[in-house]
Design a protein around this motif. Structure first.
Motif, mmCIF file in Angstrom:
data_model
loop_
_atom_site.group_PDB
_atom_site.id
_atom_site.type_symbol
_atom_site.label_atom_id
_atom_site.label_comp_id
_atom_site.label_asym_id
_atom_site.label_seq_id
_atom_site.Cartn_x
_atom_site.Cartn_y
_atom_site.Cartn_z
ATOM 1 N N LEU A 136 14.187 14.798 -0.729
ATOM 2 C CA LEU A 136 12.953 14.157 -0.275
ATOM 3 C C LEU A 136 13.202 13.276 0.946
ATOM 4 O O LEU A 136 12.388 13.233 1.874
ATOM 5 C CB LEU A 136 12.346 13.337 -1.414
ATOM 6 N N GLN A 137 14.332 12.588 0.951
ATOM 7 C CA GLN A 137 14.678 11.772 2.110
ATOM 8 C C GLN A 137 14.830 12.641 3.354
ATOM 9 O O GLN A 137 14.301 12.314 4.423
ATOM 10 C CB GLN A 137 15.976 11.021 1.841
ATOM 11 N N ASN A 138 15.548 13.756 3.215
ATOM 12 C CA ASN A 138 15.765 14.659 4.351
ATOM 13 C C ASN A 138 14.467 15.289 4.841
ATOM 14 O O ASN A 138 14.341 15.614 6.034
ATOM 15 C CB ASN A 138 16.761 15.750 3.972
ATOM 16 N N MET A 139 13.514 15.474 3.946
ATOM 17 C CA MET A 139 12.238 16.084 4.320
ATOM 18 C C MET A 139 11.271 15.087 4.937
ATOM 19 O O MET A 139 10.198 15.474 5.410
ATOM 20 C CB MET A 139 11.590 16.742 3.101
ATOM 21 N N GLY A 140 11.606 13.803 4.944
ATOM 22 C CA GLY A 140 10.765 12.818 5.585
ATOM 23 C C GLY A 140 9.830 12.062 4.671
ATOM 24 O O GLY A 140 8.808 11.522 5.112
ATOM 25 N N ALA A 141 10.174 11.984 3.378
ATOM 26 C CA ALA A 141 9.284 11.341 2.408
ATOM 27 C C ALA A 141 9.082 9.859 2.705
ATOM 28 O O ALA A 141 7.973 9.325 2.546
ATOM 29 C CB ALA A 141 9.832 11.523 0.992
ATOM 30 N N LEU A 142 10.137 9.178 3.132
ATOM 31 C CA LEU A 142 10.012 7.736 3.416
ATOM 32 C C LEU A 142 9.081 7.488 4.597
ATOM 33 O O LEU A 142 8.244 6.572 4.564
ATOM 34 C CB LEU A 142 11.397 7.140 3.685
ATOM 35 N N LYS A 143 9.212 8.309 5.633
ATOM 36 C CA LYS A 143 8.331 8.175 6.797
ATOM 37 C C LYS A 143 6.890 8.466 6.392
ATOM 38 O O LYS A 143 5.953 7.785 6.853
ATOM 39 C CB LYS A 143 8.788 9.127 7.895
ATOM 40 N N ARG A 144 6.694 9.453 5.546
ATOM 41 C CA ARG A 144 5.346 9.790 5.097
ATOM 42 C C ARG A 144 4.738 8.626 4.321
ATOM 43 O O ARG A 144 3.554 8.313 4.483
ATOM 44 C CB ARG A 144 5.382 11.048 4.229
ATOM 45 N N ALA A 145 5.527 7.972 3.499
ATOM 46 C CA ALA A 145 5.028 6.813 2.748
ATOM 47 C C ALA A 145 4.600 5.703 3.706
ATOM 48 O O ALA A 145 3.554 5.056 3.489
ATOM 49 C CB ALA A 145 6.103 6.311 1.791
ATOM 50 N N GLU A 146 5.384 5.480 4.755
ATOM 51 C CA GLU A 146 5.027 4.459 5.745
ATOM 52 C C GLU A 146 3.680 4.783 6.394
ATOM 53 O O GLU A 146 2.840 3.894 6.592
ATOM 54 C CB GLU A 146 6.104 4.377 6.825
ATOM 55 N N ILE A 147 3.467 6.050 6.725
ATOM 56 C CA ILE A 147 2.208 6.459 7.359
ATOM 57 C C ILE A 147 1.034 6.220 6.418
ATOM 58 O O ILE A 147 -0.025 5.713 6.826
ATOM 59 C CB ILE A 147 2.286 7.943 7.776
ATOM 60 N N LEU A 148 1.207 6.572 5.149
ATOM 61 C CA LEU A 148 0.133 6.367 4.177
ATOM 62 C C LEU A 148 -0.185 4.883 4.010
ATOM 63 O O LEU A 148 -1.349 4.488 3.965
ATOM 64 C CB LEU A 148 0.529 6.967 2.825
ATOM 65 N N ILE A 149 0.852 4.074 3.917
ATOM 66 C CA ILE A 149 0.662 2.637 3.691
ATOM 67 C C ILE A 149 0.004 1.958 4.897
ATOM 68 O O ILE A 149 -0.790 1.021 4.746
ATOM 69 C CB ILE A 149 2.020 1.981 3.361
ATOM 70 N N ASP A 150 0.317 2.464 6.103
ATOM 71 C CA ASP A 150 -0.209 1.844 7.322
ATOM 72 C C ASP A 150 -1.668 2.180 7.600
ATOM 73 O O ASP A 150 -2.258 1.618 8.538
ATOM 74 C CB ASP A 150 0.647 2.265 8.531
ATOM 75 N N GLN A 151 -2.258 3.073 6.815
ATOM 76 C CA GLN A 151 -3.663 3.382 7.029
ATOM 77 C C GLN A 151 -4.513 2.146 6.711
ATOM 78 O O GLN A 151 -4.276 1.467 5.704
ATOM 79 C CB GLN A 151 -4.101 4.562 6.150
ATOM 80 N N PRO A 152 -5.514 1.859 7.553
ATOM 81 C CA PRO A 152 -6.276 0.599 7.409
ATOM 82 C C PRO A 152 -7.028 0.452 6.092
ATOM 83 O O PRO A 152 -7.250 -0.669 5.632
ATOM 84 C CB PRO A 152 -7.249 0.643 8.596
ATOM 85 N N HIS A 153 -7.404 1.560 5.461
ATOM 86 C CA HIS A 153 -8.176 1.468 4.227
ATOM 87 C C HIS A 153 -7.310 1.297 2.979
ATOM 88 O O HIS A 153 -7.828 1.123 1.874
ATOM 89 C CB HIS A 153 -9.048 2.717 4.049
ATOM 90 N N VAL A 154 -5.969 1.353 3.138
ATOM 91 C CA VAL A 154 -5.064 1.256 1.984
ATOM 92 C C VAL A 154 -4.852 -0.217 1.648
ATOM 93 O O VAL A 154 -4.390 -1.010 2.467
ATOM 94 C CB VAL A 154 -3.722 1.946 2.289
ATOM 95 N N SER A 155 -5.191 -0.577 0.403
ATOM 96 C CA SER A 155 -5.043 -1.962 -0.047
ATOM 97 C C SER A 155 -3.588 -2.257 -0.411
ATOM 98 O O SER A 155 -2.757 -1.347 -0.517
ATOM 99 C CB SER A 155 -5.929 -2.215 -1.267
#
Length: 366
Positions: A298-317
């Motif tokens: 999962l790390q090699n596939m970019g899971a951590l970066k994907r989590a950052e993108i999801l968290i940075d969305q303005p509507h995410v509490s």
């Protein structure tokens, strides 16, 4: 009922139920593998053991971001024996489902465009087309043979009737001598590829498990890759060597006696990935990668970066961000699912690498 076995309130929980990122990474792996194989113009996706349909739903939702991939996807095949789970999968994928034909095949549509076909087994899935295959937490549910070394010989543990008042109607017994399964399944794995004994003689009482159905499934998928091209991903908990007695049963996430209520608990055994490596390694024109631990994949596939993108969305509490982090850590942390779960890929032999895998994780090619 079967629908209630998977999830926090069921007997066990799977990675797709923990975080959507898991399915998203499988989607990325599909796209990367498809591109590495030359971006075939017509291909199928196959999932063996789709559970509630969560993984495939997340995968297809993510694939909408890859229009070139999506327009070449001809159909999706789901291998599922349970009628109730098929209905749940159809509901999750927002698809109507036809009546079952004589071969157990049913049809539906995803997004009113892509054919969805349900099968009882891989036999009825077309083999003359490039396919991307995934099997997540399927191999651990397939039957095993359990052996024990007793008085200088391997014997098989069998199931017998238990007539004692304190029992559960069934019990394990030891065969009085070698069974055909011992000779056919166990003795060959005592030898290395060079036909020499590769491990010390077993000790008294040592146990070992073999799952011929798991080996047969991986072999059949590899044969299809040999014939028509494709890639396959197997994700499950287990080790890269034969194990002793890992057979167990769970009910509501607690281990129970497997004979207490047969059919009402989840019976499972760890996967022997070494057996899968030997199977694919003996075949021409295919190669394997792994197994590697799920956290690394999962790390090699970019899971951590994907989590950052999801968290940075303005509507995410803040609470939602915490759930995203907690879910991903559960999948990746070695103390949770990150180490026990392994990822194993089968590819065409001309592929020098596989997305998510270190190049050195491949140990056999033809």
């Amino acid at each position: 009922v079967e629908n209630d076995k998977i999830g926090e309130k069921g007997d066990f929980i799977t990675s797709p139920e923990v975080s959507q990122i898991f399915g998203e990474m499988i989607a990325v792996w599909f796209v990367a593998s498809w591109q590495a194989c030359g971006s075939p113009k017509n291909f199928s996706i196959v999932e063996a053991g789709p559970g509630k349909g969560t993984l495939m739903s997340d995968v297809l939702h993510s694939l909408n971001s890859f229009p070139d991939f999506f327009k070449c996807l001809k159909n999706i095949h789901l291998i599922e024996t349970s009628p109730s789970l098929r209905k749940l999968q159809a509901s999750r994928l927002k698809a109507n489902i036809s009546d079952t034909n004589n071969e157990g095949v049913q049809h539906g549509k995803y997004d009113e465009k892509i054919d969805l076909i349900w099968h009882r087994s891989l036999i009825t899935v077309p083999e003359n087309i490039f396919s991307l295959t995934v099997a997540h937490e399927l191999l651990d549910a397939l039957p095993i043979h359990l052996f024990e070394y007793k008085e200088g010989k391997w014997r098989e543990r069998l199931v017998d009737v238990d007539e004692s008042p304190e029992g559960f109607h069934f019990k394990q017994i030891l065969s009085p001598s070698e069974t055909p399964a011992v000779r056919a399944l166990l003795l060959p794995i005592q030898r290395s590829e060079g036909n020499e004994i590769s491990r010390p003689l077993p000790s008294e009482g040592e146990t070992m498990e073999v799952s011929p159905m798991s080996i047969a499934l991986v072999q059949e998928v590899a044969k299809r890759i040999q014939k028509s091209g494709g890639c396959a991903l197997f994700i499950d908990y287990g080790e890269d060597h034969p194990q002793g007695n890992t057979l167990r049963a769970y009910k509501r996430h607690k281990e129970v006696n497997m004979f207490e209520n047969p059919g009402d608990s989840d019976i499972t055994a760890d996967v022997d990935f070494a057996a899968l490596r030997r199977c694919v390694g003996a075949m021409e024109n295919v190669k394997y990668f792994g197994p590697i631990v799920q956290g690394l994949f999962l790390q090699n596939m970019g899971a951590l970066k994907r989590a950052e993108i999801l968290i940075d969305q303005p509507h995410v509490s803040d609470d939602e961000a915490e759930l995203i982090c907690d879910g991903l850590m559960r999948l990746m942390e070695p103390s949770q699912m990150g180490s026990k779960y392994k990822v194993f890929a089968v590819m065409e032999s001309n592929q020098k690498s596989a997305a998510g895998f270190p190049i050195e994780s491949n140990t056999k090619s033809q």
